[in-house]
Design an enzyme around this catalytic site. Sequence first.
Site, PDB file in Angstrom:
ATOM      1  N   ARG A 111       0.893  -0.972  -0.003  1.00 35.81           N
ATOM      2  CA  ARG A 111       0.020   0.103   0.127  1.00 35.81           C
ATOM      3  C   ARG A 111       0.828   1.303   0.098  1.00 35.81           C
ATOM      4  O   ARG A 111       0.599   2.112  -0.736  1.00 35.81           O
ATOM      5  CB  ARG A 111      -0.891   0.069   1.330  1.00 35.81           C
ATOM      6  CG  ARG A 111      -2.216  -0.112   1.103  1.00 35.81           C
ATOM      7  CD  ARG A 111      -2.749  -0.813   2.522  1.00 35.81           C
ATOM      8  NE  ARG A 111      -1.913  -1.866   2.814  1.00 35.81           N
ATOM      9  CZ  ARG A 111      -2.017  -3.192   2.194  1.00 35.81           C
ATOM     10  NH1 ARG A 111      -2.827  -3.628   1.423  1.00 35.81           N
ATOM     11  NH2 ARG A 111      -1.339  -3.982   2.629  1.00 35.81           N
ATOM     12  N   THR A 112       1.729   1.213   1.047  1.00 36.83           N
ATOM     13  CA  THR A 112       2.352   2.526   1.207  1.00 36.83           C
ATOM     14  C   THR A 112       3.349   2.854  -0.171  1.00 36.83           C
ATOM     15  O   THR A 112       3.159   4.092  -0.725  1.00 36.83           O
ATOM     16  CB  THR A 112       3.350   2.579   2.491  1.00 36.83           C
ATOM     17  OG1 THR A 112       2.392   2.088   3.646  1.00 36.83           O
ATOM     18  CG2 THR A 112       3.873   3.756   2.727  1.00 36.83           C
ATOM     19  N   LYS A 146      25.518  -3.428  -0.008  1.00 37.06           N
ATOM     20  CA  LYS A 146      27.079  -3.556  -0.085  1.00 37.06           C
ATOM     21  C   LYS A 146      27.538  -2.746   1.125  1.00 37.06           C
ATOM     22  O   LYS A 146      28.927  -2.660   1.326  1.00 37.06           O
ATOM     23  CB  LYS A 146      27.438  -2.830  -1.196  1.00 37.06           C
ATOM     24  CG  LYS A 146      26.978  -3.498  -2.466  1.00 37.06           C
ATOM     25  CD  LYS A 146      27.459  -2.372  -3.717  1.00 37.06           C
ATOM     26  CE  LYS A 146      26.957  -2.738  -4.911  1.00 37.06           C
ATOM     27  NZ  LYS A 146      27.158  -1.839  -6.045  1.00 37.06           N
ATOM     28  N   ARG A 149      11.075   4.124   3.784  1.00 33.67           N
ATOM     29  CA  ARG A 149      10.736   3.033   4.749  1.00 33.67           C
ATOM     30  C   ARG A 149      11.860   2.414   5.146  1.00 33.67           C
ATOM     31  O   ARG A 149      12.671   1.682   4.550  1.00 33.67           O
ATOM     32  CB  ARG A 149       9.757   2.110   4.276  1.00 33.67           C
ATOM     33  CG  ARG A 149       9.334   0.974   5.217  1.00 33.67           C
ATOM     34  CD  ARG A 149       8.017   0.041   4.906  1.00 33.67           C
ATOM     35  NE  ARG A 149       7.234   0.773   5.174  1.00 33.67           N
ATOM     36  CZ  ARG A 149       5.911   0.235   5.103  1.00 33.67           C
ATOM     37  NH1 ARG A 149       5.576  -0.946   4.752  1.00 33.67           N
ATOM     38  NH2 ARG A 149       4.570   1.077   5.353  1.00 33.67           N
ATOM     39  N   HIS A 195       4.506   6.199  11.788  1.00 37.29           N
ATOM     40  CA  HIS A 195       4.062   5.886  10.269  1.00 37.29           C
ATOM     41  C   HIS A 195       3.161   7.036   9.994  1.00 37.29           C
ATOM     42  O   HIS A 195       2.239   7.018   9.937  1.00 37.29           O
ATOM     43  CB  HIS A 195       3.620   4.667  10.132  1.00 37.29           C
ATOM     44  CG  HIS A 195       3.370   4.121   8.749  1.00 37.29           C
ATOM     45  ND1 HIS A 195       3.621   4.954   7.665  1.00 37.29           N
ATOM     46  CD2 HIS A 195       2.795   3.041   8.141  1.00 37.29           C
ATOM     47  CE1 HIS A 195       3.223   4.341   6.588  1.00 37.29           C
ATOM     48  NE2 HIS A 195       2.698   2.915   7.010  1.00 37.29           N
TER      49      HIS A 195
HETATM   50  C1  NCD Z   1       1.201  -0.459   8.267  1.00 32.67           C
HETATM   51  C2  NCD Z   1       2.703  -0.537   8.418  1.00 32.67           C
HETATM   52  O1  NCD Z   1       3.630  -0.753   7.507  1.00 32.67           O
HETATM   53  O2  NCD Z   1       2.885  -0.289   9.602  1.00 32.67           O
HETATM   54  N1  NCD Z   1       0.860  -0.994   6.785  1.00 32.67           N
HETATM   55  C3  NCD Z   1       0.524   0.231   5.954  1.00 32.67           C
HETATM   56  O3  NCD Z   1       1.574   0.920   5.788  1.00 32.67           O
HETATM   57  N2  NCD Z   1      -0.440   0.383   5.842  1.00 32.67           N
HETATM   58  C4  NCD Z   1       0.311  -1.670   9.050  1.00 32.67           C
HETATM   59  C5  NCD Z   1       1.026  -2.891   9.122  1.00 32.67           C
HETATM   60  O4  NCD Z   1       2.038  -3.443   8.466  1.00 32.67           O
HETATM   61  O5  NCD Z   1       0.484  -3.835   9.772  1.00 32.67           O
END
Ligand code: NCD
Length: 304
Positions: A51-52, A80, A101, A129
């Site tokens: 999703r993200t 590396k 991320r 997040h």
């Molecule tokens: C969440 C995350 O990555 O923290 N997912 C997301 O970004 N929608 C929630 C999860 O992974 O449980």
Amino acid sequence: MRSLIDILDLSKDEIASLIRTADDIIQNPEKYAEKCHGKKLATLFFEPSTRTRLSFEAAMYELGGHVIGFSEAASSSASKGESIADTVRVVSCYADIIAMRHPKEGAPLVASMKSGVPVINAGDGGHNHPTQTLADLLTIHREKGRFSDLTVGLCGDLKFGRTVHSLISALSRYENVRFVLISPEELVLPDYIKEDVLQRGGFSFYETEDLEEVMPELDILYMTRVQRERFFNEADYIRLKDSYILTPEKLLTAKQDLAILHPLPRVGEIAGSVDDDPRACYFKQALYGKYMRMALILMLLEVS
Ligand code: NCD
């Protein structure tokens, strides 16, 4: 130049403004189709995501921009041994904005200190997040029309669930929000959030292991999955993973205007049979995440 590392980097006015922009994008997408013409977003994902990452990519494409990046650490020079600081210095030469991320808490903060372009924290370990919180806030706003006077139940893995941590921070700036923290004892909200955010802010909160006990009081129910990748021990994960499974039967005592949210992915904590309930908002929430990321990219790139 601004980055977004923690949801509290945005003022309440700025959150309201992002919501207005997202609402306008939903109404008039064509107005925004070329706003980021010639701009590039780099997605540096050192940890898996569907999703993200895809919603950042879709957001940039819908603004007329381009996307470069990688979706796993193994395909970057991190494999590396390159430092985050060097990676972002280099990527700043190629992109106008970075979404990162990382499994390590604080990595996007370090990146933002070395980067020549804005950095967006797209999730750092079990910490924060903020862009998921933007999706959550737009969902709550469109469902409830307000952030104050709400009883918000957060259920599941409150220890490692970074989306929960950021959402609590965000909602702790509004009046009369009551938090109901529903988790097994091993997965309770970390003390630093209870002390720094809830107790210091004078917030009312209630901790319980029993979802059904509190169901009738809730205006929002935020379900989360147990975060397998943050456990040291697989046996503990297996024991805890099915602590909560939301079913239509458990919703019988819930308010008619409850809003059920989940950042997704779900792994069993909401039965598929709940999806047709009009109170289920989690797929809308995923869509809203794209619009809030569009609004955020415009804000950080100072595109009007
Ligand atoms: C969440 C995350 O990555 O923290 N997912 C997301 O970004 N929608 C929630 C999860 O992974 O449980």
